[in-house]
Scaffold this motif. Structure first.
Motif, PDB file in Angstrom:
ATOM      1  N   GLN A 266       0.872  -1.074   0.185  1.00 30.40           N
ATOM      2  CA  GLN A 266       0.560   0.232  -0.010  1.00 30.40           C
ATOM      3  C   GLN A 266       0.768   2.133  -0.225  1.00 30.40           C
ATOM      4  O   GLN A 266       0.478   2.133  -1.241  1.00 30.40           O
ATOM      5  N   ASN A 267       1.929   1.360   0.964  1.00 27.12           N
ATOM      6  CA  ASN A 267       2.922   2.403   0.605  1.00 27.12           C
ATOM      7  C   ASN A 267       2.850   2.468  -0.632  1.00 27.12           C
ATOM      8  O   ASN A 267       3.361   3.948  -1.046  1.00 27.12           O
ATOM      9  N   GLU A 268       3.910   1.632  -1.478  1.00 28.45           N
ATOM     10  CA  GLU A 268       4.272   0.735  -3.023  1.00 28.45           C
ATOM     11  C   GLU A 268       2.948   1.879  -3.771  1.00 28.45           C
ATOM     12  O   GLU A 268       3.968   3.082  -4.893  1.00 28.45           O
ATOM     13  N   TYR A 269       2.001   2.088  -3.283  1.00 26.28           N
ATOM     14  CA  TYR A 269       1.296   1.957  -3.946  1.00 26.28           C
ATOM     15  C   TYR A 269       0.823   3.444  -4.247  1.00 26.28           C
ATOM     16  O   TYR A 269       0.294   4.137  -4.915  1.00 26.28           O
ATOM     17  N   LEU A 270       1.047   4.230  -2.498  1.00 25.09           N
ATOM     18  CA  LEU A 270       0.333   5.740  -2.867  1.00 25.09           C
ATOM     19  C   LEU A 270       1.553   6.563  -3.398  1.00 25.09           C
ATOM     20  O   LEU A 270       1.067   6.690  -4.377  1.00 25.09           O
ATOM     21  N   GLU A 271       2.726   6.156  -3.015  1.00 28.77           N
ATOM     22  CA  GLU A 271       3.369   6.465  -3.855  1.00 28.77           C
ATOM     23  C   GLU A 271       3.717   7.072  -5.302  1.00 28.77           C
ATOM     24  O   GLU A 271       4.053   8.341  -5.783  1.00 28.77           O
ATOM     25  N   GLU A 272       2.740   5.518  -5.879  1.00 31.66           N
ATOM     26  CA  GLU A 272       2.808   5.869  -7.602  1.00 31.66           C
ATOM     27  C   GLU A 272       1.450   6.686  -7.732  1.00 31.66           C
ATOM     28  O   GLU A 272       2.265   7.415  -8.401  1.00 31.66           O
ATOM     29  N   LEU A 273       0.459   6.962  -7.083  1.00 27.93           N
ATOM     30  CA  LEU A 273      -0.462   7.322  -6.680  1.00 27.93           C
ATOM     31  C   LEU A 273       0.159   9.162  -7.299  1.00 27.93           C
ATOM     32  O   LEU A 273      -0.488   9.614  -7.577  1.00 27.93           O
ATOM     33  N   SER A 274       0.946   9.272  -5.997  1.00 33.21           N
ATOM     34  CA  SER A 274       1.712  10.681  -5.584  1.00 33.21           C
ATOM     35  C   SER A 274       2.331  11.248  -6.815  1.00 33.21           C
ATOM     36  O   SER A 274       2.215  12.369  -7.144  1.00 33.21           O
ATOM     37  N   GLN A 275       3.209  10.493  -7.637  1.00 36.55           N
ATOM     38  CA  GLN A 275       3.463  10.693  -9.049  1.00 36.55           C
ATOM     39  C   GLN A 275       3.039  10.467  -9.522  1.00 36.55           C
ATOM     40  O   GLN A 275       2.828  11.703 -10.873  1.00 36.55           O
ATOM     41  N   TYR A 276       1.312  10.337  -9.722  1.00 30.00           N
ATOM     42  CA  TYR A 276       0.446   9.840 -11.017  1.00 30.00           C
ATOM     43  C   TYR A 276       0.007  10.617 -11.630  1.00 30.00           C
ATOM     44  O   TYR A 276       0.095  11.270 -12.597  1.00 30.00           O
ATOM     45  N   GLY A 277      -0.897  11.444 -10.618  1.00 28.74           N
ATOM     46  CA  GLY A 277      -2.139  12.246 -11.006  1.00 28.74           C
ATOM     47  C   GLY A 277      -1.267  13.573 -10.986  1.00 28.74           C
ATOM     48  O   GLY A 277      -2.239  14.263 -12.066  1.00 28.74           O
ATOM     49  N   PRO A 278      -0.297  14.260 -10.550  1.00 28.07           N
ATOM     50  CA  PRO A 278       0.495  15.430 -10.991  1.00 28.07           C
ATOM     51  C   PRO A 278       0.316  15.406 -12.849  1.00 28.07           C
ATOM     52  O   PRO A 278       0.452  16.164 -13.172  1.00 28.07           O
ATOM     53  N   LEU A 279       0.876  13.805 -13.626  1.00 28.03           N
ATOM     54  CA  LEU A 279       1.305  14.241 -14.873  1.00 28.03           C
ATOM     55  C   LEU A 279      -0.158  14.975 -15.057  1.00 28.03           C
ATOM     56  O   LEU A 279      -0.079  15.100 -16.260  1.00 28.03           O
ATOM     57  N   TYR A 280      -1.506  14.342 -15.050  1.00 26.76           N
ATOM     58  CA  TYR A 280      -2.208  14.776 -15.863  1.00 26.76           C
ATOM     59  C   TYR A 280      -2.481  16.012 -15.503  1.00 26.76           C
ATOM     60  O   TYR A 280      -3.169  17.022 -16.672  1.00 26.76           O
ATOM     61  N   SER A 281      -2.549  16.443 -14.494  1.00 21.39           N
ATOM     62  CA  SER A 281      -2.517  17.898 -14.504  1.00 21.39           C
ATOM     63  C   SER A 281      -1.854  18.762 -15.330  1.00 21.39           C
ATOM     64  O   SER A 281      -2.138  19.761 -16.287  1.00 21.39           O
ATOM     65  N   GLN A 282      -0.770  18.691 -15.414  1.00 22.30           N
ATOM     66  CA  GLN A 282       0.419  18.851 -16.347  1.00 22.30           C
ATOM     67  C   GLN A 282      -0.205  19.404 -17.947  1.00 22.30           C
ATOM     68  O   GLN A 282       0.361  19.684 -18.656  1.00 22.30           O
ATOM     69  N   TRP A 283      -0.327  17.200 -18.265  1.00 24.09           N
ATOM     70  CA  TRP A 283      -0.875  17.282 -19.201  1.00 24.09           C
ATOM     71  C   TRP A 283      -2.650  17.527 -20.127  1.00 24.09           C
ATOM     72  O   TRP A 283      -2.561  19.108 -20.681  1.00 24.09           O
ATOM     73  N   ALA A 284      -2.957  18.223 -18.863  1.00 23.15           N
ATOM     74  CA  ALA A 284      -4.452  19.344 -18.921  1.00 23.15           C
ATOM     75  C   ALA A 284      -3.922  20.718 -19.790  1.00 23.15           C
ATOM     76  O   ALA A 284      -4.765  21.423 -20.178  1.00 23.15           O
ATOM     77  N   GLU A 285      -2.204  20.956 -18.820  1.00 25.37           N
ATOM     78  CA  GLU A 285      -2.079  22.721 -19.373  1.00 25.37           C
ATOM     79  C   GLU A 285      -1.487  22.838 -20.276  1.00 25.37           C
ATOM     80  O   GLU A 285      -1.746  23.791 -20.864  1.00 25.37           O
ATOM     81  N   LEU A 286      -0.975  21.459 -21.178  1.00 31.07           N
ATOM     82  CA  LEU A 286      -0.623  21.592 -22.254  1.00 31.07           C
ATOM     83  C   LEU A 286      -1.666  21.219 -24.105  1.00 31.07           C
ATOM     84  O   LEU A 286      -1.717  21.670 -24.673  1.00 31.07           O
ATOM     85  N   GLU A 287      -2.982  20.560 -23.298  1.00 31.86           N
ATOM     86  CA  GLU A 287      -3.971  19.958 -24.320  1.00 31.86           C
ATOM     87  C   GLU A 287      -5.228  20.937 -23.709  1.00 31.86           C
ATOM     88  O   GLU A 287      -5.674  20.416 -22.485  1.00 31.86           O
ATOM     89  N   GLY A 299      -8.129  14.232 -10.670  1.00 31.36           N
ATOM     90  CA  GLY A 299      -9.228  14.276  -9.364  1.00 31.36           C
ATOM     91  C   GLY A 299      -9.234  13.423  -9.073  1.00 31.36           C
ATOM     92  O   GLY A 299      -9.530  13.113  -7.133  1.00 31.36           O
ATOM     93  N   CYS A 300      -9.497  12.122  -9.428  1.00 30.70           N
ATOM     94  CA  CYS A 300     -10.042  11.467  -9.097  1.00 30.70           C
ATOM     95  C   CYS A 300      -9.076  10.659  -8.488  1.00 30.70           C
ATOM     96  O   CYS A 300      -8.395   9.893  -7.736  1.00 30.70           O
ATOM     97  N   LEU A 301      -7.479  10.267  -9.303  1.00 33.35           N
ATOM     98  CA  LEU A 301      -6.462   9.950  -8.593  1.00 33.35           C
ATOM     99  C   LEU A 301      -5.965  10.583  -7.444  1.00 33.35           C
ATOM    100  O   LEU A 301      -5.801  10.063  -6.597  1.00 33.35           O
ATOM    101  N   ASP A 302      -6.393  11.498  -6.450  1.00 31.46           N
ATOM    102  CA  ASP A 302      -6.164  12.541  -5.571  1.00 31.46           C
ATOM    103  C   ASP A 302      -7.042  11.992  -4.612  1.00 31.46           C
ATOM    104  O   ASP A 302      -6.573  11.688  -3.467  1.00 31.46           O
ATOM    105  N   LEU A 303      -7.900  12.223  -5.315  1.00 29.10           N
ATOM    106  CA  LEU A 303      -8.841  11.152  -4.000  1.00 29.10           C
ATOM    107  C   LEU A 303      -8.398  10.244  -3.808  1.00 29.10           C
ATOM    108  O   LEU A 303      -8.783   9.593  -2.750  1.00 29.10           O
ATOM    109  N   CYS A 304      -8.669   9.180  -4.846  1.00 25.87           N
ATOM    110  CA  CYS A 304      -7.550   7.819  -4.452  1.00 25.87           C
ATOM    111  C   CYS A 304      -7.060   7.985  -3.620  1.00 25.87           C
ATOM    112  O   CYS A 304      -6.805   7.031  -2.509  1.00 25.87           O
TER     113      CYS A 304
END
Length: 422
Positions: A266-287, A299-304
């Motif tokens: 779960q700790n490893e999963y949480l660490e991946e989530l913390s890195q995964y969510g911001p990628l979509y936010s950065q992508w949204a600024e470009l598209e 937002g879903c990844l952040d809530l998860c």
């Protein structure tokens, strides 16, 4: 994205833990139970029940199981439980650094209405070795009572993190549990050593009192000789207790390993989530055309991530400590049973000496008879104390494990219900 698994697999089946084999968690042999065993298993956010168990719709599982009603029934069956009059709190850990060592000191607050205390409130400061001294003294005075274990002195992994905030808080909670269990015990709470521990400002001079090195060495040699000799006629009920303690140890060891592995995943999963969510936010600024759905995914990844962190906190602070404490309790059960056997073996040795022709003097014979009579009383007292405390410990164990397992299932259910709405 699916959430990481939480205590998956039926706990009544053998668990496949890579190299850890034959880890059957809950025995199906009812003869090994202390009273009645915990019959519910936490499985993917729900409970797997034994036949005939009541399962209701959503809502708090703690309320569904009516734990308060069950506790009241247990108390009535025991004829009622005396009102508590001794309350102990362990808090405010502070790090102390000297020229030769670094250690943590905890504040111990006591409130009581007992007449044998000079005051109603006390505040003292204790370090871990003071707790060790107290438990050792309790064992000396009550060798066949089941005394709640202390947390381990050494950390097997990451000694560098020994004084981290998480480690200190985990140990503080374990020390709190030890003192609370001791204060609730009908006999241990009346121990003079406990009163000294709770009221004396400085234990240095008191801790120096006691048997010397040679006396302790003699006791150890005698205990070793008795252990080699063994017990000839152990009562059947204590043999059953030994079998239960062995089985209980296997159960708790398996559960502890599974839970620690899940926490790691779960700790490893949480660490991946913390890195995964911001990628979509950065992508949204470009598209610009994809901005809305991409921000929705972020937002879903952040809530998860937030819900996973909350679930992980419960596993770390509630379930895993409870399981680990009762894993240590299994060793305590075995130790107490060995002490009982030592007392009986010593009594049998005295009887053998009486029956032999080695005693020729009348005075020596009378001395042996007196010693044998004293040991017989010790055996009866030890047996009585252990049987009574075994039932008391079983009640506490079932309550603690039931509460931890059911609250974890409640937390898991809430976790998956929230994620299913995303």
């Amino acid at each position: 994205m699916s959430a990481a698994p939480v205590l998956s697999g039926d706990l009544e089946e053998d668990l496949d833990l890579e190299e850890d084999e034959d880890l059957e968690v809950f025995s199906k042999n009812p003869s090994l139970a202390v009273g009645s065993s915990v019959s519910s298993s936490v499985v993917q956010g729900s409970l797997v029940h034994s036949p005939g168990a009541l399962v209701r719709s959503s809502g708090s599982m703690v309320n569904q199981y009516g734990l308060e009603e069950e506790e009241e029934e247990e108390e009535e069956a025991r004829g009622g439980v005396p009102t508590r009059d001794l309350f102990v709190t362990v808090d405010h850990p502070e790090s102390h650094v000297t020229a030769i060592e670094t250690f943590i000191v905890y504040r111990v607050l006591t409130r009581t209405t007992r007449g044998d205390f000079d005051s109603s409130e006390y505040e003292v400061h204790r370090r871990y070795q003071d707790f060790l001294w107290l438990r050792g003294k309790l064992e000396e005075g009550h060798p066949t009572l089941i005394i709640h274990p202390l947390p381990e002195k050494f950390v097997m992994k990451g000694l560098v993190e020994r004084f981290s905030e998480d480690f200190i808080e985990t140990r503080r909670r374990a020390l709190q549990t030890f003192l609370s269990k001791t204060a609730e015990h009908p006999m241990l709470s009346r121990s003079p050593q406990l009163k000294v521990f709770l009221t004396e400002q400085d234990l240095t001079a008191i801790k120096k009192q006691g048997p010397g090195f040679l006396s302790r060495m003699g006791d150890s040699v005698r205990a070793a000789a008795i252990a080699v000799r063994g017990v000839r006629a152990r009562p059947q009920e204590f043999g059953a207790m030994q079998d239960y303690a062995d089985e209980f140890s296997c159960k708790m060891s398996a559960l502890d390993k599974v839970t620690q592995r899940i926490i790691k995943e779960q700790n490893e999963y949480l660490e991946e989530l913390s890195q995964y969510g911001p990628l979509y936010s950065q992508w949204a600024e470009l598209e610009a055309d994809l901005s809305e759905p991409l921000r929705g995914v972020a937002g879903c990844l952040d809530l998860c991530g937030r819900e996973t962190e909350e679930q992980l906190r419960h596993l770390t602070e509630v379930l895993q400590p409870t399981l680990h404490q009762y894993l240590l309790c299994a060793d305590t059960l075995k130790t107490v049973l060995r002490r009982r056997d030592h007392i009986q073996a010593e009594f049998e040795a005295k009887n053998d000496a009486l029956a032999s022709s080695a005693v020729s003097k009348k005075g020596d014979l009378e001395t042996l008879k007196e010693e044998a009579a004293g040991l017989e009383e010790r055996v009866e007292s030890a047996n009585s104390a252990l049987k009574g405390d075994w039932a008391r410990w079983g009640d506490a164990m079932r309550h603690d494990l039931r509460e931890a397992l059911v609250s974890t299932a409640d937390k898991n259910q809430d976790y998956y219900e929230k994620l299913s709405l995303l």
